[in-house]
Enzyme design. Structure first.
Site, PDB file in Angstrom:
ATOM      1  N   CYS A   1       0.929  -1.231   0.032  1.00 37.23           N
ATOM      2  CA  CYS A   1      -0.022   0.007  -0.085  1.00 37.23           C
ATOM      3  C   CYS A   1       1.018   1.212   0.069  1.00 37.23           C
ATOM      4  O   CYS A   1       2.217   1.167   0.162  1.00 37.23           O
ATOM      5  CB  CYS A   1      -0.954  -0.115   1.288  1.00 37.23           C
ATOM      6  SG  CYS A   1       0.043   0.281   2.656  1.00 37.23           S
TER       7      CYS A   1
ATOM      8  N   CYS B   1       3.381   1.962   2.804  1.00 36.90           N
ATOM      9  CA  CYS B   1       4.787   1.184   2.392  1.00 36.90           C
ATOM     10  C   CYS B   1       5.876   2.027   1.888  1.00 36.90           C
ATOM     11  O   CYS B   1       6.834   1.932   2.242  1.00 36.90           O
ATOM     12  CB  CYS B   1       4.665  -0.157   1.844  1.00 36.90           C
ATOM     13  SG  CYS B   1       3.305  -1.389   2.273  1.00 36.90           S
TER      14      CYS B   1
ATOM     15  N   ASP C   1      11.277  19.120 -35.608  1.00 36.98           N
ATOM     16  CA  ASP C   1      12.845  19.528 -36.311  1.00 36.98           C
ATOM     17  C   ASP C   1      13.452  18.053 -36.860  1.00 36.98           C
ATOM     18  O   ASP C   1      14.006  17.365 -35.912  1.00 36.98           O
ATOM     19  CB  ASP C   1      13.795  20.158 -35.408  1.00 36.98           C
ATOM     20  CG  ASP C   1      14.855  20.741 -35.999  1.00 36.98           C
ATOM     21  OD1 ASP C   1      15.056  20.420 -37.164  1.00 36.98           O
ATOM     22  OD2 ASP C   1      15.761  21.208 -35.455  1.00 36.98           O
TER      23      ASP C   1
END
Length: 462
Positions: A15, A18, A431
């Site tokens: 989760c 953590c 470019d």
């Protein structure tokens, strides 16, 4: 001395809390300047001074807070991660199926309106206890293990909430089943709630299964990039040629590349000439002519001639390895908005625990009879329903998928901050030498001719 940057896998994260615990621990290591932990990729990206700390110090910092660090090479890392994820998916699928099946049986035997149709054995409280035991302590073991580790290191995460909530529900039900007189002495009819603990564990594991399946499919871009590498090289030693694994090539080795083969590593042509398809690197569909002294890049395709080259960059130093590293770093980086989510998540779990305690107290003091039962059930509801995972997982998953999709289409995104800034783009200026094309021919129009000219030569010759 320039800082070193290391990306490594972390096992055991579940989760957003953590993430915060790990980042705090890594940042405390002397010499570490930046530590980003990504829940979606299950990886940490750390910038550090190699003179003040090393992999061993980082690994100890991770293990100190109850997780495991894995330092592997890019290709080995991807293979290991994929195998681990497949193993995790199989394990989760088994636990989800068992939990929901047993939970459904308990629900059938205990839910008003359904229990009347259930066989007597399922309505028996001891039968329900036996069915709930494997779910609580086998399927739910990962919650207990993570909760114990987090408490040992004076932190709290989502596993703490799940373990606490389901244990309260299971414990109350077990006491009511084995020692019903204890519950009756409080003026409450003993009614177990094994269905609550089992189905909650099953549903949370089901959510983790879907998360794990989503995460397992997001590393395709890196796998495709790794797949571009040549597997072998043709080494030339004293005029003799032999095929060797790409990992055995050393800087300075002379290699022969034949038409249709991938160039094994970065180097320079020392004999011969050819046309090289460098579209994987430049996007240009037309092959580039290469002669003696010109640089060639590993994983590009030799089209026409045979040539000898000298290896100049191998392994993690090649252009392709740097591109893979860039994609990994981008997937592991954090957008500014994600730091806000992580900060909120770090305070979320302690706040939920305090709110659960407050819920119990308020219901016990002001709630209707039976107060104890209502207090326990509402406390369990607060602990179980509160989940910061969606908030902590949504942003890193979006970044991982976005950078991965970009890499699949040849667009390299530097980091998560660049991706977040990209939503402000309203014009793109190219470019580029040559034309912007897809790199492959395509039929655009079919024009019919009613009276085609004769293809026969004229009678007069000419």
């Amino acid at each position: 001395m320039a800082e070193a940057k290391k990306i490594f896998n972390i096992k055991g994260m579940h989760c957003a809390s953590c993430v915060n615990v790990l980042e705090r621990s890594l940042k405390k290591v002397p010499g570490v300047s930046i530590a980003n932990v990504n829940l979606a990729t299950e990886q940490a990206t750390v910038s550090f001074d190699p003179h003040r700390c090393d992999e061993n110090d980082l690994s100890k910092a991770v293990e100190k807070v109850g997780y495991q660090a894995e330092f592997l090479a890019a290709e080995a890392s991807e293979d290991t991660i994929n195998k681990d994820k497949q193993r995790e998916l199989k394990d989760l699928k088994t636990k989800v199926s068992a939990s929901l099946f047993l939970g459904a049986l308990i629900l059938w035997g205990s839910f008003p309106g359904l229990m009347e149709t259930a066989p007597a054995i399922l309505r028996n409280f001891f039968s329900q206890l036996i069915l709930a035991l494997p779910v609580q302590f086998w399927a739910g073991f990962s919650f207990y293990r993570a909760a114990v580790l987090s408490i040992r290191h004076r932190t709290a995460n989502m596993d703490t909430l799940v373990a606490l909530g389901t244990t309260v529900a299971f414990g109350y039900s077990a006491v009511g089943t084995i020692f019903p007189s204890v519950i009756e002495s409080a003026g409450i009819k003993p009614e177990p709630y094994f269905d609550v603990s089992t189905i909650i564990i099953g549903l949370i594991l089901l959510g983790r299964y879907f998360e794990a399946r989503a995460k397992a499919g997001t590393s395709e871009a890196i796998k495709k990039l790794i797949g571009l590498q040549a597997r072998t090289a043709r080494l030339v030693v004293e005029g003799k040629e032999k095929d060797v694994p790409i990992g055995d090539v050393q800087i300075g080795d002379v290699l022969r590349v034949r038409p249709g083969e991938k160039i094994p590593v970065d180097g320079v042509i020392i004999e011969g000439a050819s046309s090289i398809d460098e579209s994987m690197l430049t996007g240009e569909s037309m092959p580039a002519d290469k002669n003696i002294g010109d640089k060639v890049v590993g994983a590009t395709l030799n089209k026409t001639g045979t040539f000898l080259m000298r290896a100049e960059k191998i392994g993690s130093e090649t252009m392709l390895a740097q591109i893979i590293k860039l994609v990994q770093e981008a997937q592991g980086s954090k957008a500014p908005i994600q730091r806000i989510a992580d900060l909120i998540s770090s305070y979320f779990v302690p706040a939920v625990v305090m709110l659960a305690i407050l819920t119990f107290v308020v219901w016990y003091i002001f709630g209707p009879e039976p107060r104890l039962l209502f207090s326990i059930l509402n406390t369990v509801a607060v602990l179980i329903i509160a989940c910061p995972c969606a908030m902590g997982l949504a942003t890193p998953t979006a970044i991982m998928v976005g950078t991965g999709k970009g890499a699949e289409h040849g667009i390299l995104i530097k980091d998560a901050e660049s991706l977040e800034t990209a939503h402000k783009i309203n014009a793109v200026v190219f470019d580029k030498t040559g034309t912007l094309t897809e790199g492959r021919p395509e039929v655009t129009d079919i024009v019919g001719i009613s009276n085609p000219p004769s293809l026969n030569p004229s009678p007069q010759g000419g």
